[in-house]
Scaffold this active site. Structure first.
Site, short mmCIF file in Angstrom:
data_model
loop_
_atom_site.label_atom_id
_atom_site.label_comp_id
_atom_site.label_asym_id
_atom_site.label_seq_id
_atom_site.Cartn_x
_atom_site.Cartn_y
_atom_site.Cartn_z
NE ARG A 152 77.78 -6.88 46.94
CZ ARG A 152 78.85 -6.56 47.77
NH1 ARG A 152 80.21 -6.67 47.30
NH2 ARG A 152 78.74 -7.00 48.74
NE ARG A 184 67.70 -6.74 50.94
CZ ARG A 184 69.27 -6.81 50.79
NH1 ARG A 184 70.07 -5.70 50.26
NH2 ARG A 184 69.94 -7.42 51.55
#
Length: 221
Positions: A171, A88
């Site tokens: 998000r 990530r």
């Protein structure tokens, strides 16, 4: 085939991963699914992860990396894998390289599914879920036969809290702030394959197959 899937929420990573699994017969390794499974099984790592997840906290890198290392060492990942949700961050990507080196493996391609914010919001905010059987619909792309009700069991459909437009936008912002730097990281290594995620699932997959059949690499710089 050893792959990483990148893309903002709603880009279709899960859908494309299923197609890749069917074609190449390699495991789809989703860190989110792995953490939830470990929590359900009550493993030592799972118990620690559950406390963090329930508190809404991020699971620390060392815990996630330990989970990935264990998973990649299993026999079914020897012929290849699809990593989804890891790495990530650039720091995680830098940690992954020596981990793969110890296993005698290298990445073949990093697929980056690209989708603008408007399309992300439309896709996710239109989702409706059945609270009883887990069926998922979309008000435009895959509506139920009877608006607002599950085709299979007749239960009233719900919109998940994190599928509301403002939550989706947040998000998406987090993705571009934290994960998008990986695009440049893997482009510099000649591994990146940008894929337009705005088409149909079948059209996107055709583009993915073309990228995998082409020469190793993506844009340089």
């Amino acid at each position: 085939m050893r792959l990483i899937l990148l893309g903002p929420p709603g880009a279709g990573k899960g859908t494309q991963a299923k197609k890749l699994v069917a074609d190449f017969r390699i495991p789809h390794i989703s860190t989110g699914d792995m953490l939830r499974q470990a929590a359900r099984e009550g493993t030592e790592l799972g118990k620690k992860a559950k406390v963090l997840i329930d508190a809404g906290s991020l699971v620390p890198d060392d815990m996630v990396i330990g989970l990935i290392a264990e998973r990649l060492s299993r026999p079914d990942a020897a012929a290849g894998f699809i990593l989804d949700g890891f790495p990530r961050t650039v720091r995680q990507a830098e940690t992954l390289e020596p981990l793969l080196g110890k296993l005698g493996r290298t990445l073949d391609k990093v697929l980056s599914l690209e989708l603008d914010e408007g399309a992300v919001v439309e896709r996710i905010s239109g989702r409706r879920s059945c609270p009883k059987d887990g069926s998922v619909y979309h008000v435009v792309a895959n509506p139920p036969r009877r608006p607002g009700y599950c085709d299979a069991c007749g239960a009233g459909l719900i919109q998940r809290d994190d599928d509301h437009p403002e939550k989706v936008k947040e998000r998406n912002r987090q993705y571009w702030a934290k994960t998008a730097p990986l695009i440049d990281f893997y482009a510099r290594r000649g591994l990146l394959a940008p894929i337009n995620g705005a088409g149909t699932a079948e059209g996107v997959y055709r583009d993915i197959r073309r990228a995998l059949e082409g020469p190793r690499g993506g844009r340089k710089g």
